[in-house]
Design a protein around this motif. Structure first.
Motif, mmCIF file in Angstrom:
data_model
loop_
_atom_site.group_PDB
_atom_site.id
_atom_site.type_symbol
_atom_site.label_atom_id
_atom_site.label_comp_id
_atom_site.label_asym_id
_atom_site.label_seq_id
_atom_site.Cartn_x
_atom_site.Cartn_y
_atom_site.Cartn_z
ATOM 1 N N LYS A 1 0.819 -1.211 0.000
ATOM 2 C CA LYS A 1 0.000 0.000 0.000
ATOM 3 C C LYS A 1 0.854 1.262 0.000
ATOM 4 O O LYS A 1 0.518 2.247 -0.664
ATOM 5 N N VAL A 2 1.959 1.246 0.736
ATOM 6 C CA VAL A 2 2.856 2.404 0.711
ATOM 7 C C VAL A 2 3.444 2.571 -0.688
ATOM 8 O O VAL A 2 3.559 3.694 -1.196
ATOM 9 N N ALA A 3 3.799 1.451 -1.326
ATOM 10 C CA ALA A 3 4.328 1.509 -2.698
ATOM 11 C C ALA A 3 3.295 2.093 -3.653
ATOM 12 O O ALA A 3 3.633 2.895 -4.542
ATOM 13 N N GLU A 4 2.036 1.722 -3.472
ATOM 14 C CA GLU A 4 0.984 2.250 -4.348
ATOM 15 C C GLU A 4 0.822 3.753 -4.158
ATOM 16 O O GLU A 4 0.583 4.487 -5.126
ATOM 17 N N ALA A 5 0.974 4.232 -2.926
ATOM 18 C CA ALA A 5 0.881 5.673 -2.677
ATOM 19 C C ALA A 5 2.030 6.416 -3.346
ATOM 20 O O ALA A 5 1.834 7.480 -3.948
ATOM 21 N N ILE A 6 3.231 5.852 -3.262
ATOM 22 C CA ILE A 6 4.387 6.472 -3.917
ATOM 23 C C ILE A 6 4.230 6.410 -5.432
ATOM 24 O O ILE A 6 4.528 7.375 -6.150
ATOM 25 N N GLN A 7 3.759 5.295 -5.925
ATOM 26 C CA GLN A 7 3.523 5.132 -7.363
ATOM 27 C C GLN A 7 2.580 6.221 -7.889
ATOM 28 O O GLN A 7 2.843 6.841 -8.930
ATOM 29 N N ALA A 8 1.501 6.467 -7.159
ATOM 30 C CA ALA A 8 0.533 7.475 -7.585
ATOM 31 C C ALA A 8 1.137 8.869 -7.577
ATOM 32 O O ALA A 8 0.869 9.691 -8.466
ATOM 33 N N SER A 9 1.956 9.151 -6.574
ATOM 34 C CA SER A 9 2.581 10.464 -6.481
ATOM 35 C C SER A 9 3.600 10.669 -7.598
ATOM 36 O O SER A 9 3.652 11.729 -8.233
ATOM 37 N N TRP A 10 4.415 9.659 -7.846
ATOM 38 C CA TRP A 10 5.410 9.765 -8.918
ATOM 39 C C TRP A 10 4.751 9.931 -10.291
ATOM 40 O O TRP A 10 5.293 10.591 -11.180
#
Length: 536
Positions: A392-401
């Motif tokens: 889930k943290v990776a998905e949040a970073i993915q969306a921001s990037w």
């Protein structure tokens, strides 16, 4: 050591399974001897954790789940205090240091036996250290069989000698300010020489130490069973006869196992589950003193991450406060530097890369990537106190990037494979974390980011000669103020080069039965459970 204060707020969640558990028989004994209430045998503790160990040979791993177990099988020359990194006696009862800081003489505890019945003595210590020294000699990168020894001692130990049956003398090539604290770390526990000879390469599956518990069984990805060592040198311990370490990767499933009595103690709880646990009179929350960091590593020898401007841009494109709010329930603070503020030498004058998408886009354009690029972002497959839900943290970073044109493909692997591949430099960007082993800045900055440790604990392959010189100087500096000044300078270099995106410093929480007493979680994450018992 002052503990960092964390704000707390809770989200109340009621599980249907929890409601069902509450309506059941409180005296029923659960699966595997787990507790359903007062009727449980009090001679066993079942510890539910987020993943299996990768090895039970402490010198051959850097992995925290391994040390949770080995800390109870083995012992070191020196121990840390109950909930701090102050030094207290272990297998050594006293030690002396020469005026030049090169010679350390240890007096060893007598009457200690290994679990195989052989005697602990000075020669056993010599054999263990020679194993680590000789095994690492001439090897580099992922070929090093004892990576922690390489990180903490390198080739600085000139010789180790048995200068008496119960006296060991270490001679160093250069003074090392962290030498004693390093010896207290979990990897440098003493294994039976007879067991090393008997089991050879299989010693990682057949651990034999001098600790309060002896190894019984390991069912991979299920459980590790330890039993009380009847000939332990301190007859007062251990208090509980049997330890079972259960692997339950899903955080919610681990909480449910506690609620239904399958396990007695768990770590890595979801912060949103705190209210549920606090609402149960038969359960309690434990707080581990915080000494960790979660981070995104940026492998600097892989394009386009070999460009410092790209790494800085990715730092600007991560909203740490939003991540804390979404996944940590306030039990964390944003990480600015690669080490937590509780560590001496922390540079609080450094400002973080603010969350600024326009600044990130500008830096990408300067680096020659105005339209962004594609990379892989590796997500941790197991929960850790510093990373409760890697996906889930990776998905949040993915969306921001994605907002700055960087398309990140999320990738993950089984935990042991994940570590092996990141150590080999196969990832672009990857998520990892670190819980300090000895309370010293060296254990963060040198171990994780110095060029000496590329391929072991420096997964980013970051190399900076100026940083290296500063960190080596700090290792040899005995004046505390001068050491701290060097570490503050080192953090400035790391901030500019941006091989990491430091994410958070979390407040780790555990939960267990309300009748558990004398459980004192250690800031290193390696808990000695010999004192734990149940209230009558």
């Amino acid at each position: 050591m002052e503990k960092k204060r964390f704000r707390s707020f809770f989200v109340f969640i009621v599980f249907s399974l929890f409601l069902a558990a509450c309506s059941g028989d409180s005296d029923k004994t659960g699966k595997d001897g787990g507790s359903g209430g007062k009727g449980k045998e009090k001679s066993e503790l079942v510890f539910g954790r987020g993943g299996d160990s990768t090895s039970l040979d402490p010198g051959a791993t850097t992995e925290g789940e391994a040390f949770k177990v080995t800390e109870n099988i083995f012992e070191k020359l020196i121990n840390f205090g109950e909930q701090n990194t102050e030094l207290v006696e272990g297998l050594a009862t006293k030690w002396e240091v020469s005026d030049d800081g090169l010679v350390y003489v240890f007096q060893l505890r007598q009457g200690v036996k290994f679990h195989d019945g052989t005697d602990f003595n000075a020669e056993a210590v010599v054999i263990n250290f020679k194993r680590w020294m000789d095994g690492n000699a001439g090897k580099t990168g992922d070929e090093i069989p004892f990576p922690y020894f390489a990180s903490q001692f390198g080739d600085n130990i000139e010789k180790v000698e048995a200068t008496g049956e119960y006296e060991v003398t270490f001679t160093l090539k250069n003074p090392q300010s962290t030498f004693l604290k390093n010896l207290a770390m979990s990897p440098f526990a003493i294994t039976s020489p007879a067991a090393l000879e008997k089991y050879g390469d299989k010693i990682n599956e057949n651990p034999v130490g001098t600790g309060p518990y002896k190894f019984v069984e390991w069912r991979r990805n299920d459980r590790i069973v330890l039993e009380k060592f009847q000939d332990y040198w301190n007859p007062e311990y251990p208090k509980i006869d049997r330890l079972i370490f259960r692997s339950i990767p899903d955080n919610s499933a681990r909480v449910n196992a506690l609620l239904t009595g399958e396990v007695d103690l768990i770590d890595g709880i979801n912060y949103s589950d705190v209210k549920t646990i606090e609402g149960q009179k038969d359960l309690q929350i434990f707080t581990r003193p915080s000494m960790n960091v979660a981070y995104v590593g940026l492998t600097v020898n892989r394009k386009p991450l070999d460009n410092k401007l790209v790494r800085q841009a990715l730092n600007h494109a991560v909203d740490k406060n939003a991540i804390i709010e979404a996944f940590y329930e306030g039990y964390a603070i944003p990480a600015v530097n690669p080490m937590p503020p509780v560590i001496a030498g922390y540079n609080d004058a450094i400002s973080d890369y603010e969350y600024d998408l326009e600044k990130a886009k500008q830096l990408l354009a300067e680096a020659g990537y105005p339209d962004g690029f594609e990379i892989e972002l590796w997500a941790m497959p197991v929960p850790r106190p510093y990373m409760p839900d890697g996906q889930k943290v990776a998905e949040a970073i993915q969306a921001s990037w994605a907002k700055i044109g960087v398309k990140a493909k999320i990738v993950s692997f089984e935990w042991a494979t994940y570590l092996e591949k990141t150590a080999a430099g196969e990832a672009d960007a990857f998520m990892l974390g670190w819980t300090g082993d000895n309370g010293d800045a060296d254990n963060f900055l040198y171990v994780l980011l110095d060029k000496d440790n590329i391929g072991t604990n420096n997964y980013t392959y970051y190399s900076n000669d100026e940083l290296h010189d500063i960190l080596i100087q700090a290792q040899r500096e005995v004046d505390g103020d001068k050491r701290n000044a060097l570490y503050r300078q080192a953090q400035e270099i790391i901030k500019e080069d941006a091989p990491w995106i430091p994410l958070v410093h979390s407040q780790p929480l555990l939960a267990g039965r309300s009748d558990i007493k004398n459980f004192k979680p250690h800031p290193t994450g390696s808990d000695r459970l010999h004192m734990v018992e149940y209230e009558d």
